[in-house]
Design a protein around this motif. Sequence first.
Motif, PDB file in Angstrom:
ATOM      1  N   PRO A 237       0.794  -1.032  -0.018  1.00 47.50           N
ATOM      2  CA  PRO A 237      -0.076  -0.074  -0.057  1.00 47.50           C
ATOM      3  C   PRO A 237       0.933   1.122  -0.093  1.00 47.50           C
ATOM      4  N   LEU A 238       2.191   1.212   0.269  1.00 49.42           N
ATOM      5  CA  LEU A 238       3.104   2.461   0.132  1.00 49.42           C
ATOM      6  C   LEU A 238       3.086   3.103  -1.101  1.00 49.42           C
ATOM      7  N   LEU A 239       2.517   4.415  -1.128  1.00 49.75           N
ATOM      8  CA  LEU A 239       2.574   5.221  -2.371  1.00 49.75           C
ATOM      9  C   LEU A 239       3.769   5.494  -3.056  1.00 49.75           C
ATOM     10  N   PRO A 240       4.013   5.732  -4.149  1.00 49.15           N
ATOM     11  CA  PRO A 240       5.053   6.193  -5.002  1.00 49.15           C
ATOM     12  C   PRO A 240       5.660   7.663  -4.151  1.00 49.15           C
ATOM     13  N   ALA A 241       4.705   8.372  -4.002  1.00 49.13           N
ATOM     14  CA  ALA A 241       4.890   9.611  -3.152  1.00 49.13           C
ATOM     15  C   ALA A 241       5.665   9.368  -1.657  1.00 49.13           C
ATOM     16  N   ASP A 242       5.236   8.293  -1.190  1.00 49.38           N
ATOM     17  CA  ASP A 242       5.991   7.880  -0.009  1.00 49.38           C
ATOM     18  C   ASP A 242       7.576   7.547  -0.187  1.00 49.38           C
ATOM     19  N   LEU A 243       7.703   6.973  -1.163  1.00 49.66           N
ATOM     20  CA  LEU A 243       8.964   6.486  -1.589  1.00 49.66           C
ATOM     21  C   LEU A 243       9.720   7.799  -1.978  1.00 49.66           C
ATOM     22  N   ILE A 244       9.240   8.643  -2.706  1.00 50.85           N
ATOM     23  CA  ILE A 244       9.985   9.842  -3.245  1.00 50.85           C
ATOM     24  C   ILE A 244      10.261  10.851  -1.994  1.00 50.85           C
ATOM     25  N   LYS A 245       9.361  10.964  -1.008  1.00 57.69           N
ATOM     26  CA  LYS A 245       9.797  11.677   0.283  1.00 57.69           C
ATOM     27  C   LYS A 245      10.919  11.080   0.860  1.00 57.69           C
ATOM     28  N   ASN A 246      10.867   9.543   1.057  1.00 55.07           N
ATOM     29  CA  ASN A 246      11.865   8.747   1.764  1.00 55.07           C
ATOM     30  C   ASN A 246      13.289   9.129   1.196  1.00 55.07           C
ATOM     31  N   TRP A 247      13.439   9.052  -0.075  1.00 59.78           N
ATOM     32  CA  TRP A 247      14.575   9.518  -0.921  1.00 59.78           C
ATOM     33  C   TRP A 247      14.951  10.967  -0.641  1.00 59.78           C
ATOM     34  N   LEU A 248      14.205  11.804  -0.809  1.00 55.08           N
ATOM     35  CA  LEU A 248      14.576  13.195  -0.626  1.00 55.08           C
ATOM     36  C   LEU A 248      15.087  13.464   0.800  1.00 55.08           C
ATOM     37  N   LEU A 249      14.460  12.861   1.734  1.00 56.67           N
ATOM     38  CA  LEU A 249      14.842  13.113   3.145  1.00 56.67           C
ATOM     39  C   LEU A 249      16.175  12.314   3.368  1.00 56.67           C
ATOM     40  N   TRP A 250      16.053  11.185   2.739  1.00 55.46           N
ATOM     41  CA  TRP A 250      17.302  10.260   2.949  1.00 55.46           C
ATOM     42  C   TRP A 250      18.645  10.855   2.241  1.00 55.46           C
ATOM     43  N   GLU A 251      18.489  11.439   1.262  1.00 60.65           N
ATOM     44  CA  GLU A 251      19.384  12.203   0.405  1.00 60.65           C
ATOM     45  C   GLU A 251      19.908  13.659   1.346  1.00 60.65           C
ATOM     46  N   ALA A 252      19.097  14.127   1.743  1.00 61.47           N
ATOM     47  CA  ALA A 252      19.109  15.255   2.618  1.00 61.47           C
ATOM     48  C   ALA A 252      19.896  14.965   3.813  1.00 61.47           C
ATOM     49  N   SER A 253      19.651  13.919   4.405  1.00 56.39           N
ATOM     50  CA  SER A 253      20.443  13.157   5.470  1.00 56.39           C
ATOM     51  C   SER A 253      21.660  13.094   4.966  1.00 56.39           C
ATOM     52  N   ARG A 254      21.985  12.451   4.085  1.00 55.16           N
ATOM     53  CA  ARG A 254      23.342  12.148   3.621  1.00 55.16           C
ATOM     54  C   ARG A 254      24.206  13.381   3.405  1.00 55.16           C
ATOM     55  N   GLN A 255      23.574  14.563   3.119  1.00 53.67           N
ATOM     56  CA  GLN A 255      24.353  15.661   2.707  1.00 53.67           C
ATOM     57  C   GLN A 255      24.320  16.491   4.003  1.00 53.67           C
ATOM     58  N   LYS A 256      23.915  15.903   5.262  1.00 55.65           N
ATOM     59  CA  LYS A 256      23.823  16.508   6.546  1.00 55.65           C
ATOM     60  C   LYS A 256      23.186  17.855   6.509  1.00 55.65           C
ATOM     61  N   LEU A 257      21.979  17.845   5.944  1.00 56.76           N
ATOM     62  CA  LEU A 257      21.290  19.146   5.908  1.00 56.76           C
ATOM     63  C   LEU A 257      20.196  19.005   7.089  1.00 56.76           C
ATOM     64  N   ASP A 258      19.743  20.059   7.365  1.00 58.82           N
ATOM     65  CA  ASP A 258      18.708  20.151   8.454  1.00 58.82           C
ATOM     66  C   ASP A 258      17.396  19.402   8.021  1.00 58.82           C
ATOM     67  N   LEU A 259      16.890  18.412   8.338  1.00 55.11           N
ATOM     68  CA  LEU A 259      15.887  17.499   8.049  1.00 55.11           C
ATOM     69  C   LEU A 259      14.585  18.081   8.593  1.00 55.11           C
ATOM     70  N   THR A 260      14.408  18.472   9.571  1.00 60.24           N
ATOM     71  CA  THR A 260      13.472  19.227  10.245  1.00 60.24           C
ATOM     72  C   THR A 260      12.992  20.512   9.393  1.00 60.24           C
ATOM     73  N   ASP A 261      13.869  21.046   9.191  1.00 61.55           N
ATOM     74  CA  ASP A 261      13.719  22.642   8.348  1.00 61.55           C
ATOM     75  C   ASP A 261      13.152  22.208   6.979  1.00 61.55           C
ATOM     76  N   LEU A 262      13.687  21.138   6.337  1.00 60.96           N
ATOM     77  CA  LEU A 262      13.358  21.048   5.081  1.00 60.96           C
ATOM     78  C   LEU A 262      11.947  20.454   4.892  1.00 60.96           C
ATOM     79  N   TYR A 263      11.651  19.480   6.054  1.00 56.90           N
ATOM     80  CA  TYR A 263      10.518  18.789   6.149  1.00 56.90           C
ATOM     81  C   TYR A 263       9.290  19.939   6.292  1.00 56.90           C
ATOM     82  N   GLU A 264       9.555  20.786   7.318  1.00 53.36           N
ATOM     83  CA  GLU A 264       8.701  21.632   7.870  1.00 53.36           C
ATOM     84  C   GLU A 264       8.249  22.611   6.655  1.00 53.36           C
ATOM     85  N   GLN A 265       9.020  22.952   6.019  1.00 53.20           N
ATOM     86  CA  GLN A 265       9.080  24.141   4.873  1.00 53.20           C
ATOM     87  C   GLN A 265       8.510  23.461   3.546  1.00 53.20           C
TER      88      GLN A 265
END
Length: 623
Positions: A237-265
């Motif tokens: 049941p996982l949506l493609p959108a869930d996988l895309i969100k997962n990839w974006l935040l995981w990539e941001a984590s690898r780049q040591k970006l502020d995940l909370t700020d990216l997510y909130e905005q």
Amino acid sequence: MQPTYMPIAQIFGAQTRHTVPLFQRPYVWSKEEQWEPLWEDVIGLLDRLEARQGDEAVASHFLGTIVLEQTPNATGSLPRREVIDGQQRLTTLQILLKASEHALAEVEAGIDGDDAGMVAFAKQRLGMLTANTAYEPQERYKVWPTNEDRDPFRAVLDSDAASGPTGQTTRMAEAYRFFRSAALAYLRPDTDVARAGHRAQRFAAALADYLKLIVLDLDPSDEPQAIFETLNAHGTPLLPADLIKNWLLWEASRQKLDLTDLYEQHWRRFDRDHEFWRKQVGTGHAARARVDTFLQSWLTKETLEVVSAKHLYDRFLRYVNALRQQAPDGRIDVAALMTGIARDAVLFERIAIASGSDRFSRFLQRLGILDVVVLDPVLLALMGRDGSDEQDRITAAVAIESYLVRRMICGQQTRGYGALTIRLLKAIRDVAVDQPVAPTIASELATTASGADSWPDDETFGTHWASRRFYNGLRRDRVLMILQAIEEAYQTQNFKAEPILTFDLSKLQIEHIMPQSWQEHWPLPEDGVTAEGRSWSVDGIGNLTLVSARLNPSLSNGPWNGVVDACKRSGLEQHSKLELNRRLLAEHPDWDDDRIQVRARDLFKEAKTIWPPAPLSAEAEVN
């Protein structure tokens, strides 16, 4: 990767915190799809325990697999595991345990003696599985959901047994109420009310010892993202959108970006408004979550290719890999990518909701009725351009709407609209960003003068307008749209000094002036009109108008002229304020087959202005 098969008493019995990362989707399990099947499994398990003879083995119930990753924790702090996969199960189990604990407390309050002590022990046993002790307030939760779910989760886990999460209408509160009610139905049956203590202990044992999961603990060398995708990308049941969100935040984590700020905005809106974004739109096999239809449109706009819904995530990965290859340092600008998605999401909401009475909003509403969602990428490109002001957007909207409406009335096919979308996107891309784009869109639509993709001219449009069957020939809401558009145009012409009235389509309906059951009051003339020909013209646009639902029954199948309050003319004069009907009454003292054709031609004069023909090319204008 170490797999372990264990009961939930072992998973939740340890002083451990299971945290759900930002990239996970919000809580989406529902009564019909997950809670009821889970409870049926619990009842089946209880039946097996009740039927057990002596110490014979009882089969456990397997709940599935969860994937956990060990995360570092400071000395003295609570051990923590990140939930890579399985957060819906773990969250639901915590709600089930809390609801069951409260159900046992309610049973305990109504009994005494040894049974009360046994129920209290069962209650205490389950309560130990929902809270860590002697830690900071936030660390006492065995499961800590993703940001958007934390408040509703706390409301359930912190509620007292007497009242539960009062005043809460969240999905988690609904799950709690479902499980508490179901638990009480088992613990306090209408018959066999004796032995409440044994029933309670059997219930607690079923939940704690016989509901089991396979827990996969990742090794440091394991790649969580790859495992997450392998487990969820196919047939879940996982949506493609869930996988895309997962990839974006995981990539941001690898780049040591502020995940909370990216997510909130940039992403929180999809989780906060999940009832809107995860709602299924479309019908049949084409139905999918709105967030996926949006990302499909966004990616089509970005890639200038028709993106298949079935391969949305795979195409997204190819897109970001291409971005990586184009970047001088091989680093994807995740913040810019998420900013673009969030900006287009705001535009897509306007397209989907389409409220307002201005011309561009009317266009969006009509486009929704026409169901041409394939053009959504074009709308995103048009609405997001710096060089397109409101007037440019309106001019482009009129061209697109005219092209679509004329083709619909002329019965032309829609199969080529996917290719048309790409042509328009490429044409928009080639216009300087500070320049208007409406002339280019109109020119591109008019490129094919004839054939399957043509923009019908006035002659072709007029022929089909006068001869086609609108009622029972077009979808009802589309006929309403056409009549309302003409009404609004009439309103604009006659009340230029006053605010334009708006009408709620849900309160207006189509009325045949000469009724479909015409035989009683509308005899055929002697000039050769056949019954078949009349039935066709009765459903033509010239014989249709709009009335309120309240007025319609009084009009019924009555004659045009006749006894006051018993004929259509009288009813319209007394009740209708629409310009369509004011003109009808003023211009047609009688009504017959010829009048239907006359009025069709009159309505066409307005229709060809609302939906104009294709603009002439420079070469054609010279000739």
